[in-house]
Design a protein around this motif. Structure first.
Motif, mmCIF file in Angstrom:
data_model
loop_
_atom_site.group_PDB
_atom_site.id
_atom_site.type_symbol
_atom_site.label_atom_id
_atom_site.label_comp_id
_atom_site.label_asym_id
_atom_site.label_seq_id
_atom_site.Cartn_x
_atom_site.Cartn_y
_atom_site.Cartn_z
ATOM 1 N N ASN A 88 -5.326 -4.495 -1.900
ATOM 2 C CA ASN A 88 -6.305 -3.649 -1.018
ATOM 3 C C ASN A 88 -8.084 -3.924 -1.630
ATOM 4 O O ASN A 88 -9.183 -3.473 -1.385
ATOM 5 N N CYS A 89 -7.837 -4.725 -3.623
ATOM 6 C CA CYS A 89 -9.477 -4.814 -3.421
ATOM 7 C C CYS A 89 -9.331 -6.568 -3.900
ATOM 8 O O CYS A 89 -9.871 -7.076 -4.734
ATOM 9 N N GLY A 90 -7.943 -7.211 -4.264
ATOM 10 C CA GLY A 90 -8.027 -8.860 -4.339
ATOM 11 C C GLY A 90 -7.929 -8.827 -5.958
ATOM 12 O O GLY A 90 -8.007 -9.935 -6.011
ATOM 13 N N GLY A 91 -8.111 -8.157 -6.942
ATOM 14 C CA GLY A 91 -7.807 -8.257 -8.239
ATOM 15 C C GLY A 91 -6.138 -8.337 -8.596
ATOM 16 O O GLY A 91 -4.666 -8.544 -8.103
ATOM 17 N N GLY A 92 -6.201 -8.970 -9.935
ATOM 18 C CA GLY A 92 -4.623 -9.018 -10.306
ATOM 19 C C GLY A 92 -3.701 -7.698 -11.544
ATOM 20 O O GLY A 92 -4.571 -6.479 -10.952
ATOM 21 N N PHE A 93 -2.646 -8.031 -11.443
ATOM 22 C CA PHE A 93 -1.927 -6.504 -12.008
ATOM 23 C C PHE A 93 -1.899 -6.935 -13.358
ATOM 24 O O PHE A 93 -1.568 -7.768 -13.740
ATOM 25 N N GLU A 94 -1.356 -5.927 -13.822
ATOM 26 C CA GLU A 94 -0.929 -5.641 -15.524
ATOM 27 C C GLU A 94 -0.113 -4.401 -15.259
ATOM 28 O O GLU A 94 0.215 -3.669 -14.356
ATOM 29 N N LYS A 95 0.998 -4.433 -16.392
ATOM 30 C CA LYS A 95 1.932 -3.849 -16.648
ATOM 31 C C LYS A 95 1.577 -2.548 -17.072
ATOM 32 O O LYS A 95 0.771 -2.331 -17.638
ATOM 33 N N ARG A 96 1.557 -1.142 -16.059
ATOM 34 C CA ARG A 96 0.889 -0.188 -16.367
ATOM 35 C C ARG A 96 1.926 0.244 -17.543
ATOM 36 O O ARG A 96 2.591 0.236 -17.976
ATOM 37 N N THR B 266 -6.850 -2.435 -11.138
ATOM 38 C CA THR B 266 -8.084 -1.878 -12.108
ATOM 39 C C THR B 266 -8.525 -0.487 -11.289
ATOM 40 O O THR B 266 -9.100 0.613 -12.068
ATOM 41 N N TYR B 267 -8.195 -0.917 -9.959
ATOM 42 C CA TYR B 267 -8.540 0.393 -9.126
ATOM 43 C C TYR B 267 -7.211 1.544 -9.365
ATOM 44 O O TYR B 267 -6.923 2.240 -8.172
ATOM 45 N N GLU B 268 -5.862 1.290 -10.153
ATOM 46 C CA GLU B 268 -4.903 1.672 -10.361
ATOM 47 C C GLU B 268 -3.751 1.879 -8.764
ATOM 48 O O GLU B 268 -2.786 2.770 -8.835
ATOM 49 N N CYS B 269 -3.861 1.009 -8.369
ATOM 50 C CA CYS B 269 -3.013 0.857 -6.371
ATOM 51 C C CYS B 269 -1.773 0.332 -8.130
ATOM 52 O O CYS B 269 -1.362 -0.155 -8.847
ATOM 53 N N THR B 270 -0.240 0.835 -7.561
ATOM 54 C CA THR B 270 0.861 0.809 -8.377
ATOM 55 C C THR B 270 1.278 0.317 -7.445
ATOM 56 O O THR B 270 2.063 0.583 -5.974
ATOM 57 N N PHE B 271 2.006 -0.461 -8.064
ATOM 58 C CA PHE B 271 3.088 -1.197 -7.466
ATOM 59 C C PHE B 271 4.578 -1.354 -8.433
ATOM 60 O O PHE B 271 4.269 -1.655 -9.514
ATOM 61 N N CYS B 272 5.898 -1.917 -7.770
ATOM 62 C CA CYS B 272 6.887 -1.919 -8.944
ATOM 63 C C CYS B 272 6.909 -4.026 -9.252
ATOM 64 O O CYS B 272 5.990 -4.565 -8.816
ATOM 65 N N ALA B 273 7.156 -3.815 -10.415
ATOM 66 C CA ALA B 273 7.650 -5.489 -10.527
ATOM 67 C C ALA B 273 7.917 -6.348 -9.595
ATOM 68 O O ALA B 273 6.908 -8.026 -8.996
ATOM 69 N N ASN B 274 9.137 -6.547 -8.982
ATOM 70 C CA ASN B 274 9.934 -7.070 -7.246
ATOM 71 C C ASN B 274 8.802 -7.311 -6.434
ATOM 72 O O ASN B 274 8.258 -8.268 -6.220
ATOM 73 N N CYS B 275 7.890 -6.360 -6.041
ATOM 74 C CA CYS B 275 7.386 -6.084 -5.031
ATOM 75 C C CYS B 275 5.466 -6.889 -5.354
ATOM 76 O O CYS B 275 4.856 -8.204 -4.308
#
Length: 77
Positions: free
Chosen positions: A46-54, A26-35
């Motif tokens: 960084n924030c403890g939240g989950g991820f969504e596909k950009r 939600t803070y736009e921290c960006t990672f690849c799907a593998n990581c």
């Protein structure tokens, strides 16, 4: 508007605006799907939240609102 960062914060893999592998929190921290899946276990370090596909910004809109060139590289173990 999403920043569309150019690379994974963990491994520095290039994630161009049309990448199917880019994941964000939600803070736009960006990672690849593998990581996200294999290193971070789907929790943003960084924030403890989950991820969504950009989402992918349409090419014609990239002309008006280009992707960011700001690299954030903070490897996590």
């Amino acid at each position: 508007m999403l920043e569309l960062r150019p690379s994974c914060e963990n491994c520095n893999k290039a994630l161009p605006p049309n990448s199917q592998e880019a994941m964000i929190c939600t803070y736009e921290c960006t990672f690849c799907a593998n990581c996200v899946n294999n290193v971070l276990k789907s929790v943003c370090p960084n924030c403890g939240g989950g991820f969504e596909k950009r989402p992918i910004r349409p090419a014609n809109m990239l002309l008006k609102h280009p992707a960011s060139t700001k690299v954030v590289y903070k490897p996590h173990k």
